[in-house]
Motif scaffolding. Structure first.
Motif, mmCIF file in Angstrom:
data_model
loop_
_atom_site.group_PDB
_atom_site.id
_atom_site.type_symbol
_atom_site.label_atom_id
_atom_site.label_comp_id
_atom_site.label_asym_id
_atom_site.label_seq_id
_atom_site.Cartn_x
_atom_site.Cartn_y
_atom_site.Cartn_z
ATOM 1 N N LEU A 68 -9.676 -0.045 3.447
ATOM 2 C CA LEU A 68 -8.650 -0.830 2.745
ATOM 3 C C LEU A 68 -7.259 -0.331 3.136
ATOM 4 N N CYS A 82 -8.594 4.081 -2.871
ATOM 5 C CA CYS A 82 -9.634 3.239 -2.251
ATOM 6 C C CYS A 82 -10.734 4.115 -1.658
ATOM 7 N N CYS A 92 0.847 -1.213 0.000
ATOM 8 C CA CYS A 92 0.000 0.000 0.000
ATOM 9 C C CYS A 92 0.872 1.248 0.000
ATOM 10 N N ILE A 93 0.593 2.155 -0.948
ATOM 11 C CA ILE A 93 1.383 3.383 -1.056
ATOM 12 C C ILE A 93 0.638 4.595 -0.491
ATOM 13 N N GLY A 94 -0.509 4.352 0.131
ATOM 14 C CA GLY A 94 -1.238 5.453 0.775
ATOM 15 C C GLY A 94 -1.765 6.497 -0.187
ATOM 16 N N CYS A 95 -2.158 6.058 -1.381
ATOM 17 C CA CYS A 95 -2.574 7.030 -2.392
ATOM 18 C C CYS A 95 -3.981 7.581 -2.157
ATOM 19 N N GLY A 96 -4.842 6.763 -1.568
ATOM 20 C CA GLY A 96 -6.209 7.211 -1.300
ATOM 21 C C GLY A 96 -7.217 6.846 -2.377
ATOM 22 N N CYS A 138 -7.518 -0.081 -6.365
ATOM 23 C CA CYS A 138 -6.189 -0.021 -5.751
ATOM 24 C C CYS A 138 -5.069 -0.303 -6.763
ATOM 25 N N PRO A 139 -4.131 0.620 -6.944
ATOM 26 C CA PRO A 139 -3.051 0.379 -7.906
ATOM 27 C C PRO A 139 -2.063 -0.678 -7.430
#
Ligand code: SF4
Ligand code: FES
Length: 259
Positions: free
Chosen positions: A176, A165, A159-163, A224-225
């Motif tokens: 997520l 989700c 998880c890269i915490g991109c948001g 989610c990427p």
């Protein structure tokens, strides 16, 4: 290729926003989506107009900064692809795109396509760490961890915490993201001492930030990427239940079963 862009323009957090129609002409198929925005911005600046504000850092799918909604889909049309890794060959000449920021109360718009994702930082500060002396490098590698457990912890750690989700979820839930961060530490021996305090603190902070509840919609997983699965949400829910039913003594380290 030539494209029509409808870009969300908002001068500041309190300013009203609206879509602005812009032309993106003579864009190479090989350009990334962010390079395309760079070209559009150079042309806006040449005309003395305000460039589009968008966030980015690594441009390698690592930092999680670059997320925008492209024609209704967070990070655009490809699965497991961040906006910075999306290329213009994914679109057709003449396409009309709608580009807007994440939409969630907990992610207020700062400017144009940039949202304030510090709510994620505060969730991490609430419990996304281990309070142990890590020692020197050889000590860190001296704890044996089974391959299956290590692999599952690595899946969560992707998880890269991109948001994305949150942006994809009709409830703007952050489950997520939080489940990935909780599971990453909860699966490993180093994460056990604070495992149940951690899940309580991070979920409480998530609720406080104004994210919505998870209703098992599943859109987060699709957006989610890094292909974080909703199986981690199940693991978070199990840990949350365990923390209420048997807070002490702390249960044994997870084997990763079912995660
Ligand atoms: S779970 Fe996936 S979509 Fe959500 S913040 Fe992490 S990488 Fe982004
Ligand atoms: S700019 Fe870092 S993930 Fe896209």
């Amino acid at each position: 290729m030539n494209l029509i862009l409808n870009v969300w323009r908002q001068a500041g957090p309190k300013a009203p926003g609206k879509f602005e129609r812009l032309e993106a002409k003579d864009i190479s198929d090989h350009a990334s989506f962010l390079e395309m925005l760079d070209i559009v911005n150079e042309r806006l600046e040449e005309k003395g107009e305000r460039p589009i504000a968008f966030e980015h850092d690594c441009r390698e799918g690592i930092c999680g900064a670059c997320g925008v909604v492209i024609s209704g889909t967070p990070h655009g049309p490809h699965k497991a692809t961040t906006t910075c890794q999306l290329h213009m060959r994914s679109f057709k000449d003449g396409d009309e795109l709608w580009i807007e920021p994440w939409r969630a109360t907990a992610f207020p718009v700062l400017k144009d396509l940039i949202v304030d994702r510090s709510a994620f930082d505060r969730i991490m500060q609430a419990g996304g760490y281990v309070s142990v002396n890590t020692g020197n490098a050889p000590d860190g590698n001296a704890i044996p961890i089974g391959k299956d457990v290590a692999a599952k912890a690595m899946d969560a750690a992707a998880c890269i915490g991109c948001g994305a989700c949150v942006a994809a979820c009709p409830n703007a839930s952050a489950m997520l993201f939080v489940s990935a961060k909780v599971s990453q530490l909860g699966l490993l021996p180093q994460g056990q001492p604070e495992r149940y305090d951690r899940v309580n603190a991070m979920v409480a902070q998530m609720d406080q930030e104004g994210f919505g509840s998870c209703t098992n919609h599943g859109a987060c997983q699709n957006a989610c990427p890094k292909e974080i699965g909703v199986n981690f949400i199940a693991m978070l829910n199990r840990d949350l239940r365990s923390s209420i039913l048997c807070p002490s003594p702390k249960p044994k380290p997870s084997t990763g079963e079912g995660a």
